[in-house]
Write a protein that holds these residues in place. Sequence first.
Motif, PDB file in Angstrom:
ATOM      1  N   PHE A   1       3.374  13.871  -4.015  1.00  0.00           N
ATOM      2  CA  PHE A   1       3.120  12.547  -3.454  1.00  0.00           C
ATOM      3  C   PHE A   1       4.437  11.978  -2.925  1.00  0.00           C
ATOM      4  O   PHE A   1       5.449  11.988  -3.631  1.00  0.00           O
ATOM      5  N   TYR A   2       4.402  11.478  -1.708  1.00  0.00           N
ATOM      6  CA  TYR A   2       5.566  10.823  -1.116  1.00  0.00           C
ATOM      7  C   TYR A   2       5.235   9.341  -0.988  1.00  0.00           C
ATOM      8  O   TYR A   2       4.322   8.958  -0.251  1.00  0.00           O
ATOM      9  N   ILE A   3       5.953   8.498  -1.733  1.00  0.00           N
ATOM     10  CA  ILE A   3       5.679   7.061  -1.689  1.00  0.00           C
ATOM     11  C   ILE A   3       6.982   6.271  -1.595  1.00  0.00           C
ATOM     12  O   ILE A   3       8.065   6.772  -1.903  1.00  0.00           O
TER      13      ILE A   3
ATOM     14  N   PRO B   1       0.801  -1.237   0.000  1.00  0.00           N
ATOM     15  CA  PRO B   1       0.000   0.000   0.000  1.00  0.00           C
ATOM     16  C   PRO B   1       0.827   1.278   0.000  1.00  0.00           C
ATOM     17  O   PRO B   1       0.383   2.300  -0.534  1.00  0.00           O
ATOM     18  N   LYS B   2       2.036   1.238   0.567  1.00  0.00           N
ATOM     19  CA  LYS B   2       2.866   2.441   0.611  1.00  0.00           C
ATOM     20  C   LYS B   2       3.537   2.733  -0.728  1.00  0.00           C
ATOM     21  O   LYS B   2       4.136   3.799  -0.902  1.00  0.00           O
TER      22      LYS B   2
ATOM     23  N   PRO C   1      12.311   5.673  -0.866  1.00  0.00           N
ATOM     24  CA  PRO C   1      11.304   6.741  -0.837  1.00  0.00           C
ATOM     25  C   PRO C   1      11.546   7.779  -1.937  1.00  0.00           C
ATOM     26  O   PRO C   1      12.691   8.053  -2.307  1.00  0.00           O
ATOM     27  N   ARG C   2      10.434   8.358  -2.429  1.00  0.00           N
ATOM     28  CA  ARG C   2      10.563   9.331  -3.512  1.00  0.00           C
ATOM     29  C   ARG C   2       9.397  10.312  -3.501  1.00  0.00           C
ATOM     30  O   ARG C   2       8.275   9.958  -3.151  1.00  0.00           O
TER      31      ARG C   2
ATOM     32  N   ILE D   1       3.156  15.849   0.678  1.00  0.00           N
ATOM     33  CA  ILE D   1       4.166  16.773   1.191  1.00  0.00           C
ATOM     34  C   ILE D   1       4.020  18.121   0.494  1.00  0.00           C
ATOM     35  O   ILE D   1       3.979  18.185  -0.740  1.00  0.00           O
ATOM     36  N   ASP D   2       3.912  19.183   1.277  1.00  0.00           N
ATOM     37  CA  ASP D   2       3.861  20.536   0.723  1.00  0.00           C
ATOM     38  C   ASP D   2       5.279  21.078   0.604  1.00  0.00           C
ATOM     39  O   ASP D   2       6.015  21.151   1.583  1.00  0.00           O
ATOM     40  N   LYS D   3       5.652  21.448  -0.611  1.00  0.00           N
ATOM     41  CA  LYS D   3       6.983  21.990  -0.862  1.00  0.00           C
ATOM     42  C   LYS D   3       6.835  23.288  -1.640  1.00  0.00           C
ATOM     43  O   LYS D   3       6.470  23.284  -2.816  1.00  0.00           O
TER      44      LYS D   3
END
Length: 215
Positions: free
Chosen positions: A143-145, A106-107, A151-152, A135-137
């Motif tokens: 999207f952080y997955i 799921p992640k 992680p990316r 993630i707000d940048k």
Amino acid sequence: MNRELPKNTKAEEQTSKKQNSNKNNQISSASEPTISSPPLSSSAGDPPQINFIFHNNVCAVEVVQNGSSKFLTDSFDNKWTPLYFSMAESIAKIGTEAKSHFVTFPKHVIYDVLEVTGKPLNEIRINPKWGFKLIDKDGIVYFYIETFFGPRLLSQEIIFAVFLKTMKFQTESNLNLQINEIYLSTHFELNKSQKNIFVKAAAKNNIEILSFSII
């Protein structure tokens, strides 16, 4: 023109471990309600007009030519592709295969993309069942997955670019021609920010969006 559109179902119902993965990922035409919407104009001899449709958590390709309309289907005769994006393997997967990954990884899977597109973080309703994070940048939501390589952060236009690339390939393979212009339809009215995301995603595939419409 009548179009058959799939019902909106809950993610947890779609990903039940008790269901066979093929049945779990198949969208039955019998459960698709019919709605009326104005067709694209087309006359005999005109080139086909291509409409990419994004409706809730699925997408499809509609071809209008010689005054008639048809939906393209995949090798399993499915018109609708689930809007699921997976990085559980070394290359990105979308659709039913990506949706099947959600059960065990799921992640690594992104879905509900239309619930996020073009919105500031404080306007997005976070679903506790999401395996990904937002993630707000610098005012832009990513999207952080987890991926096969770690992680990316992925931008919204990158996710849509992958879907558009697949839809473009499906269209060109079925019609045996190259396309660089499309129409794009969604089940809600897109604001300027949301349209810009689709425009940028289309540009990555050398596609121009001629107009947006609501279905």
